[in-house]
Design an enzyme around this catalytic site. Structure first.
Site, PDB file in Angstrom:
ATOM      1  N   GLY A 145       1.077   3.651  -3.751  1.00  0.00           N
ATOM      2  CA  GLY A 145       1.439   2.560  -4.644  1.00  0.00           C
ATOM      3  C   GLY A 145       2.873   2.119  -4.413  1.00  0.00           C
ATOM      4  CB  CYS A 146       4.507  -1.171  -4.788  1.00  0.00           C
ATOM      5  SG  CYS A 146       3.857  -1.661  -6.405  1.00  0.00           S
ATOM      6  CE1 TYR A 147       7.632  -0.832 -10.696  1.00  0.00           C
ATOM      7  CE2 TYR A 147       5.271  -1.045 -11.048  1.00  0.00           C
ATOM      8  CZ  TYR A 147       6.565  -1.504 -11.261  1.00  0.00           C
ATOM      9  OH  TYR A 147       6.783  -2.621 -12.027  1.00  0.00           O
TER      10      TYR A 147
END
Length: 340
Positions: A145-147
């Site tokens: 995931g990006c976060y």
């Protein structure tokens, strides 16, 4: 060598960014551009930057099975089915969804459903800075995931320097991280000139951060994570806080970060007090980070930035694809953002 690749979910922002990146890749040829609901429509009707004659294909598993590699840029539901089918067919696959990022029990906890293929959960986790060899030998790679990517880059090297149970992660992302679907909260009139938190205290990326801190030898116990929506199209920033162990100095923190990324092509460590800015990595696969320590509170603050569609999604997926196909890892990618 030219390898044939396909993208499923090419009508979303992640899929479109993959198309943009692959257009400049010298060794990968896009053979399938699949999008279920847009099949038959011109790609340029959604993404004018991808002008040309390409049209979206229907999703055909048999056709995908004949390719060298497939990117899945779909929600986790379709990816659960397609990822398993392609894995079983022996097709190298990079899945950008959350379908295969967590163990089956963790998936059930954070996504509220039973994983249909616990034997594939988790798949090889696609964060090359810490998992390069495993990625190169894999069939199915779960793109982070990006976060999570951005937080892990800042926290993993500091695992032995901070006290477990003290980590707080504050994340802020551009609106493209929420996808292309029309949502009231993403209306330009509502987003412009405003910032809001969402998803606390149990955003799904919390479990992913915890699980992969532990997997990379940085078991820091439960964390607190709160994401926020920024009024920008793309870009992501995490500010992570943790209490230092006794005897740890600011020099120890800086040394750990510099040593971790000394040979990494996409991660740049700034000097303490020189804080990274989102704009510096927008449009790239780069990540920048820095850390400062507060002797008064004995806490460290780590700030990291990525492009949520770059190192946070499509850029990292291409980095993983290069590894899977035995290509130079940096091919078709840059760490240099669009500035100003």
């Amino acid at each position: 060598m030219t390898a044939s690749v396909g993208i499923v979910g090419a009508s979303g922002y992640g899929g479109a960014e993959l198309l943009r990146l692959l257009a400049g890749h010298p060794q990968l040829e896009v053979a399938v551009v699949a999008a279920h609901s847009q099949a038959g429509e011109p790609v340029a009707s959604l993404f004018p930057n991808l002008a040309g004659t390409a049209v979206f294909d229907a999703v055909d598993v048999d056709r995908l099975a004949g390719l060298d590699l497939v990117f899945l840029s779909t929600p986790h539901g379709p990816s659960l089915e397609l990822g398993a089918a392609l894995h079983d067919a022996g097709v190298r696959t990079v899945d950008l969804s959350a379908a295969f990022r967590l163990p089956a029990d963790g998936f059930a906890t954070w996504y509220g459903e039973t994983h249909p293929r616990p034997d594939l959960a988790p798949a090889v986790y696609g964060l090359p800075e810490f998992n390069r060899k495993q990625i190169a030998d894999a069939t199915l790679v779960a793109n982070p995931g990006c976060y999570v990517t951005t937080a892990l880059l800042g926290l993993v090297p500091l695992a032995s320097l901070v006290q477990p149970g003290t980590v707080v992660v504050d994340g802020k992302s551009g609106t493209s991280g929420a996808g292309r679907a029309a949502k009231d909260a993403l209306h330009a009139t509502h987003v412009a000139g405003s910032v809001t938190a969402y998803g606390a205290p149990a955003h799904r990326h919390t479990g992913e951060i915890e699980a992969h801190l532990a997997a990379f030898g940085a078991d820091l116990g439960p964390i607190s994570f709160t994401p926020h929506l920024l009024p920008i199209p793309r870009g992501l920033l995490t500010t992570s806080y943790a209490t230092l162990r006794d005897g740890v100095s600011a020099d120890d923190v800086q040394r750990a970060l510099v040593q971790a990324y000394a040979d990494e092509p996409f991660v740049h460590v700034l000097a303490p007090g020189e804080f990274p800015v989102v704009k510096a990595v927008t449009g790239s696969n780069g990540a920048q980070l820095s850390a400062v320590t507060d002797p008064r509170t004995r806490r460290v603050t780590v700030v990291a930035v990525t492009d949520n569609l770059g190192k946070g999604a499509a850029g990292q997926a291409l980095q993983n694809a290069n590894l899977l196909l035995g290509l130079e890892e940096t091919t078709g990618l840059t760490a240099i953002g669009l500035y100003p």
